[in-house]
Scaffold this motif. Structure first.
Motif, PDB file in Angstrom:
ATOM      1  N   SER A  67      -7.020 -47.753   4.406  1.00  0.00           N
ATOM      2  CA  SER A  67      -5.972 -46.986   3.727  1.00  0.00           C
ATOM      3  C   SER A  67      -6.491 -46.362   2.431  1.00  0.00           C
ATOM      4  O   SER A  67      -5.934 -45.365   1.950  1.00  0.00           O
ATOM      5  CB  SER A  67      -4.768 -47.869   3.435  1.00  0.00           C
ATOM      6  OG  SER A  67      -5.083 -48.886   2.490  1.00  0.00           O
ATOM      7  N   LEU A  68      -7.569 -46.931   1.871  1.00  0.00           N
ATOM      8  CA  LEU A  68      -8.150 -46.373   0.647  1.00  0.00           C
ATOM      9  C   LEU A  68      -8.759 -44.999   0.895  1.00  0.00           C
ATOM     10  O   LEU A  68      -8.961 -44.230  -0.049  1.00  0.00           O
ATOM     11  CB  LEU A  68      -9.218 -47.316   0.078  1.00  0.00           C
ATOM     12  CG  LEU A  68      -8.733 -48.708  -0.352  1.00  0.00           C
ATOM     13  CD1 LEU A  68      -9.908 -49.544  -0.837  1.00  0.00           C
ATOM     14  CD2 LEU A  68      -7.676 -48.621  -1.437  1.00  0.00           C
ATOM     15  N   GLY A 112      -3.377 -38.663 -12.209  1.00  0.00           N
ATOM     16  CA  GLY A 112      -2.200 -38.391 -11.398  1.00  0.00           C
ATOM     17  C   GLY A 112      -2.353 -38.895  -9.978  1.00  0.00           C
ATOM     18  O   GLY A 112      -1.417 -39.439  -9.387  1.00  0.00           O
ATOM     19  N   ALA A 113      -3.577 -38.746  -9.421  1.00  0.00           N
ATOM     20  CA  ALA A 113      -3.832 -39.233  -8.060  1.00  0.00           C
ATOM     21  C   ALA A 113      -3.725 -40.747  -8.000  1.00  0.00           C
ATOM     22  O   ALA A 113      -3.218 -41.314  -7.020  1.00  0.00           O
ATOM     23  CB  ALA A 113      -5.221 -38.787  -7.608  1.00  0.00           C
ATOM     24  N   MET A 173      -1.260 -45.361  -0.433  1.00  0.00           N
ATOM     25  CA  MET A 173      -2.286 -46.190   0.210  1.00  0.00           C
ATOM     26  C   MET A 173      -1.694 -47.494   0.728  1.00  0.00           C
ATOM     27  O   MET A 173      -2.025 -47.948   1.829  1.00  0.00           O
ATOM     28  CB  MET A 173      -3.423 -46.476  -0.782  1.00  0.00           C
ATOM     29  CG  MET A 173      -4.313 -45.280  -1.071  1.00  0.00           C
ATOM     30  SD  MET A 173      -5.761 -45.677  -2.085  1.00  0.00           S
ATOM     31  CE  MET A 173      -5.014 -46.096  -3.647  1.00  0.00           C
ATOM     32  N   THR A 174      -0.805 -48.104  -0.060  1.00  0.00           N
ATOM     33  CA  THR A 174      -0.193 -49.368   0.361  1.00  0.00           C
ATOM     34  C   THR A 174       0.679 -49.169   1.593  1.00  0.00           C
ATOM     35  O   THR A 174       0.598 -49.942   2.557  1.00  0.00           O
ATOM     36  CB  THR A 174       0.645 -49.955  -0.786  1.00  0.00           C
ATOM     37  OG1 THR A 174      -0.197 -50.158  -1.932  1.00  0.00           O
ATOM     38  CG2 THR A 174       1.254 -51.287  -0.381  1.00  0.00           C
ATOM     39  N   LEU A 175       1.512 -48.132   1.576  1.00  0.00           N
ATOM     40  CA  LEU A 175       2.374 -47.861   2.727  1.00  0.00           C
ATOM     41  C   LEU A 175       1.559 -47.531   3.964  1.00  0.00           C
ATOM     42  O   LEU A 175       1.880 -47.980   5.076  1.00  0.00           O
ATOM     43  CB  LEU A 175       3.340 -46.716   2.396  1.00  0.00           C
ATOM     44  CG  LEU A 175       4.391 -47.010   1.322  1.00  0.00           C
ATOM     45  CD1 LEU A 175       5.211 -45.763   1.018  1.00  0.00           C
ATOM     46  CD2 LEU A 175       5.302 -48.154   1.765  1.00  0.00           C
ATOM     47  N   LEU A 202      -5.006 -52.408  -5.398  1.00  0.00           N
ATOM     48  CA  LEU A 202      -4.456 -53.759  -5.263  1.00  0.00           C
ATOM     49  C   LEU A 202      -3.678 -53.948  -3.970  1.00  0.00           C
ATOM     50  O   LEU A 202      -3.825 -54.959  -3.278  1.00  0.00           O
ATOM     51  CB  LEU A 202      -3.567 -54.078  -6.462  1.00  0.00           C
ATOM     52  CG  LEU A 202      -2.889 -55.450  -6.474  1.00  0.00           C
ATOM     53  CD1 LEU A 202      -3.935 -56.549  -6.486  1.00  0.00           C
ATOM     54  CD2 LEU A 202      -1.967 -55.578  -7.682  1.00  0.00           C
ATOM     55  N   GLY A 203      -2.807 -52.991  -3.630  1.00  0.00           N
ATOM     56  CA  GLY A 203      -1.991 -53.129  -2.431  1.00  0.00           C
ATOM     57  C   GLY A 203      -2.844 -53.280  -1.186  1.00  0.00           C
ATOM     58  O   GLY A 203      -2.596 -54.148  -0.338  1.00  0.00           O
ATOM     59  N   ALA A 204      -3.869 -52.438  -1.067  1.00  0.00           N
ATOM     60  CA  ALA A 204      -4.759 -52.511   0.094  1.00  0.00           C
ATOM     61  C   ALA A 204      -5.497 -53.840   0.125  1.00  0.00           C
ATOM     62  O   ALA A 204      -5.707 -54.432   1.196  1.00  0.00           O
ATOM     63  CB  ALA A 204      -5.751 -51.354   0.057  1.00  0.00           C
ATOM     64  N   LEU A 205      -5.888 -54.329  -1.047  1.00  0.00           N
ATOM     65  CA  LEU A 205      -6.613 -55.598  -1.102  1.00  0.00           C
ATOM     66  C   LEU A 205      -5.723 -56.758  -0.670  1.00  0.00           C
ATOM     67  O   LEU A 205      -6.150 -57.638   0.095  1.00  0.00           O
ATOM     68  CB  LEU A 205      -7.126 -55.831  -2.525  1.00  0.00           C
ATOM     69  CG  LEU A 205      -8.032 -57.049  -2.708  1.00  0.00           C
ATOM     70  CD1 LEU A 205      -9.331 -56.843  -1.967  1.00  0.00           C
ATOM     71  CD2 LEU A 205      -8.297 -57.299  -4.183  1.00  0.00           C
TER      72      LEU A 205
END
Length: 775
Positions: free
Chosen positions: A329-330, A590-591, A599-601, A653-656
């Motif tokens: 997702s990253l 901004g990105a 990325m998390t979703l 963090l979310g992806a991790l």
């Protein structure tokens, strides 16, 4: 069934071919060591902006290639910075540096004084009289106040700027730095004029050196902490430290693959290796724990190895795929160094899996076989070791199951509140906060900043006939307009400013006159404002913008300037483009602000889809995702309460969390369904599964925590804060695995059973009339 059969064939092949496996591993290791030496380290713009994007093309080719500079700054401070002796030392320094390859030019108060002296006396020299120097400086302050205030804000501080083009390779820029330091010593500044070599280049050189040093330190600390963790929680197996060399073998293979694929090392990706040690050691622990468990049941070590690969390899592979989906997702990020971090993590988990399933299982098998042979010859008996962790995990699971309503309610409420709080977590916008705060070059750079003020700027590239008087008048009037109408713009400099400074404060009426004036201006003064006769630059000074305005304020100011360019448009045939370092960094921040949520979703959706494809079972697809969604909410709340900020690393963090946490859930789920095939009692299957795999998951979780803890020791605040956050994330993921996950598992299994019973009753109800008719 097909997967199990293939895994069994793989297990038999591994058991039968130890020499082939170890030889191949040795050759691959030697090749990896070779290719690892080709890894490059990048800290330049390409790590922040996609080279194929319009933003980068405009920045690189319109701004950086033509006007972009990096500066070695010599700060001179004391009571005699404008004395004849000091100016002569500056003249010696600048004369030497202007002969050095890649130096565009130098700017100093000595150069300006000598130019005035030459124009008035015909001799280019530093005056011997202090009175004459003060007279010249007073005149310059009247005719060129912007230039003078930029390099001489007072009589006790001045700077010498040694400018280098930004587009040349970093190693060539770095090569000029020691030459400049030597030249400062050789210039022999007098007492009362102290010198400090600082600026962007000096700071960047020290950052790169610190990155190289900290990498080895982090790996060493990570390894030592994991030794402690393994000795604490993995003592129930023989060779409890074996997972460590197995995972380090995977790390060596990862380095080699990086070099072979030319994946660069960046400020973000250098933190991947402690993470990979934490993730990779989990694979080695799972295989070793299962082979010990199978061996204790009786039979040969060969059978235990085959059974381990048959049952554990597919489960760990599924966990790896799901972990990979989190990292994949990253790739949706627009920031290249975040994508490189994801790619490096993907490579790393694959290499660690291969080293565990092939080398790890082979080594355990061969060592246990040799140990058994020795025990058989000597008549020694094998001592069974039991882990106390398994029974404790079972008791914890029994407790949460008995209070499942309270557990689910509390977990959900905290997650929802945390998800909202996460939207309020700020973004770190000061890039200097990402580097070690005790670095002497950073202290010197901030000292320079305190004296001369913020140097942030917006850059506008003007293309067309820029030496036409009409174009110059527009640049001059537009600069005045923006300064007057935008209170956050403190000054405007352009080619028009320079031309006026060298032409009595007026812009010539004819193009030929402009060219004549331009030819008289030293290259060191004009190179920042004009490139040929078709490209020029307007510099809007916005001071210490990141601290004063913040990312949102800078973005808004840039949008306002774009509207001004439309309303106060250039003459016909002239085009304008806003670009520069501020535009690049503003886009990157901004990105990171918006991209982390996407990325998390994306990770959640990918994991769900992959699990559906693997299991074709809605319950099994949803089970690993829900606890991690809850953990993401918890971490958002923690970051908000603790006052943490997001940066390029914590944005992942979310992806991790998805990658690490879902692995624990999948391994537990796989073992539960394996045990469920042996009994219809779901509670018995749950207790058996958690009791058997609990010790291994706790061991792998704690070693992961210890591995990530090494990041906290990093001198880079960005890496250190990332280490703190990931340690908390893994702890929460472990906690959720043995609290929220068992509750969800049992409740969904009960729901599945209820659905089946209802379907059976409905079918029976529909079929009953037909049976009666038949009777």
């Amino acid at each position: 069934m097909k997967i199990t059969n293939r895994a069994e064939r793989l297990g038999r092949w591994i058991e039968a071919n130890p020499i082939v496996i170890l030889t191949a591993a040795l050759l691959f290791t030697l090749a990896s060591i070779h290719y690892a030496q080709t890894i490059t380290m990048e800290t330049e713009t390409e790590t922040f902006v996609d080279p194929d994007s319009r933003l980068y093309v405009e920045f690189a080719h319109l701004y950086n290639d033509r006007f972009g500079t990096q500066s070695i700054v010599v700060l001179v401070e004391g009571d005699s910075v404008t004395s004849p002796a000091s100016l002569k030392a500056m003249e010696r320094l600048t004369r030497q540096m202007e002969t050095v390859e890649d130096v565009l030019g130098t700017v100093s108060i000595a150069e300006l004084v000598m130019e005035v002296e030459a124009s008035e006396t015909g001799v280019r020299r530093v005056p011997e009289s202090q009175g004459r120097i003060d007279e010249i400086l007073a005149g310059l302050e009247g005719t060129n106040p912007e230039v003078i205030s930029a390099i001489l804000p007072g009589r006790s501080h001045t700077i010498i700027s040694i400018d280098l083009p930004s587009f040349i390779p970093q190693e060539r820029i770095d090569a000029v730095l020691p030459v400049a330091r030597a030249a400062v010593k050789m210039a022999e500044f007098p007492a009362g004029a102290d010198t400090i070599v600082t600026g962007e280049v000096a700071l960047g050189d020290e950052i790169e050196r610190e990155m190289n040093t900290s990498m080895g330190t982090l790996l060493l600390i990570s390894g030592l902490l994991m030794v402690v963790a393994l000795l604490l929680v993995f003592r129930h197996v023989n060779l409890p430290l074996l997972p460590l060399p197995i995972v380090f073998l995977g790390i060596i293979w990862t380095f080699g693959t990086m070099g072979f694929l030319q994946v660069p090392l960046t400020m973000v990706s250098m933190a991947a290796f402690p993470i990979l040690i934490g993730l990779g050691i989990d694979y080695a622990i799972q295989f070793q724990n299962r082979i010990e468990e199978e061996f204790k049941k009786g039979g040969s070590i060969s059978t235990a190895a085959i059974d381990t690969v048959t049952h554990t390899a597919p489960a760990v592979l599924i966990a790896l795929i799901i972990t990979g989906a989190g990292f994949f997702s990253l790739f949706s990020s627009s920031v290249p160094m975040v994508r490189d971090f994801g790619l490096l993590c993907l490579i790393g988990i694959i290499m660690c899996y291969l080293s565990s399933v092939f080398v790890g299982v082979t080594i355990i098998q061969q060592m246990e076989r040799g140990r058994n042979d020795r025990d058989h010859r000597t008549g020694a008996s094998r001592k069974e070791k039991a882990s106390p962790i398994g029974p404790l995990v079972v008791k914890a699971v029994e407790l949460v199951i008995s209070r499942w309503r309270a557990i689910l309610t509390a977990a959900t409420v905290f997650a929802v509140v945390g998800l909202y709080a996460d939207t309020q977590v700020p973004i770190e916008t000061d890039m200097n906060e990402f580097i070690p705060q005790d670095l002497p070059p950073l202290s010197q750079f901030r000292h320079l900043h305190d004296i001369f003020g913020g140097e942030d700027q917006l850059n506008i590239i003007v293309q067309g006939d820029v030496v036409d008087p009409e174009s110059l008048r527009w640049m001059d009037e537009f600069g005045d307009y923006v300064v007057e109408s935008r209170e956050k713009v403190y000054g405007a400099r352009s080619l028009a400013t320079v031309i006026k400074g060298y032409n009595g404060g007026v812009i010539p009426q004819e193009r030929s006159e402009v060219v004549a004036v331009l030819d008289q201006i030293p290259e060191a003064v004009k190179f920042q404002y004009v490139d040929g006769h078709d490209t020029a630059q307007i510099i809007l000074e916005i001071g210490d913008a990141f601290n004063n305005l913040g990312q949102v304020g800078i973005e808004r100011l840039g949008e306002e300037v774009d509207r001004d360019l439309i309303w106060f448009g250039p003459p016909s045939g002239v085009s304008v483009t806003q670009t520069g370092e501020m535009a690049v960094m503003n886009t990157v921040i901004g990105a990171l602000t918006t991209g982390r949520i996407r990325m998390t979703l994306l990770g959640l959706v990918l994991i769900f889809i992959i699990l559906m494809l693997i299991y074709r079972d809605l319950v099994k697809a949803v089970l690993p995702v829900l606890p991690m969604f809850i953990v993401i909410g918890w971490m958002g709340g923690v970051m908000y309460i603790s006052g943490m900020k997001y940066n390029p690393m914590t944005a992942t963090l979310g992806a991790l969390i998805l990658g690490v946490g879902s692995e624990y859930a999948i391994l537990t789920m796989e073992r539960f369904y394996e045990e469920k095939e042996k009994t219809e009692n779901v509670m018995e299957a749950l207790f058996k599964a958690t009791g058997s795999i609990g010790a291994a998951i706790i061991a792998s979780g704690l070693t992961t925590v210890f591995g990530f803890s090494a990041l906290i020791a990093s001198p880079f605040p960005m890496t250190s804060s990332f280490g703190t956050i990931t340690v908390l994330s893994v702890i929460f993921a472990l906690f959720a695995t043995f609290t929220v996950f068992p509750v969800l598992l049992i409740r969904l299994e009960y729901w599945r059973r209820t659905q089946r019973e209802m379907m059976a009753k409905a079918s029976s109800f529909l079929i009953m009339p037909f049976r009666r008719l038949k009777d």
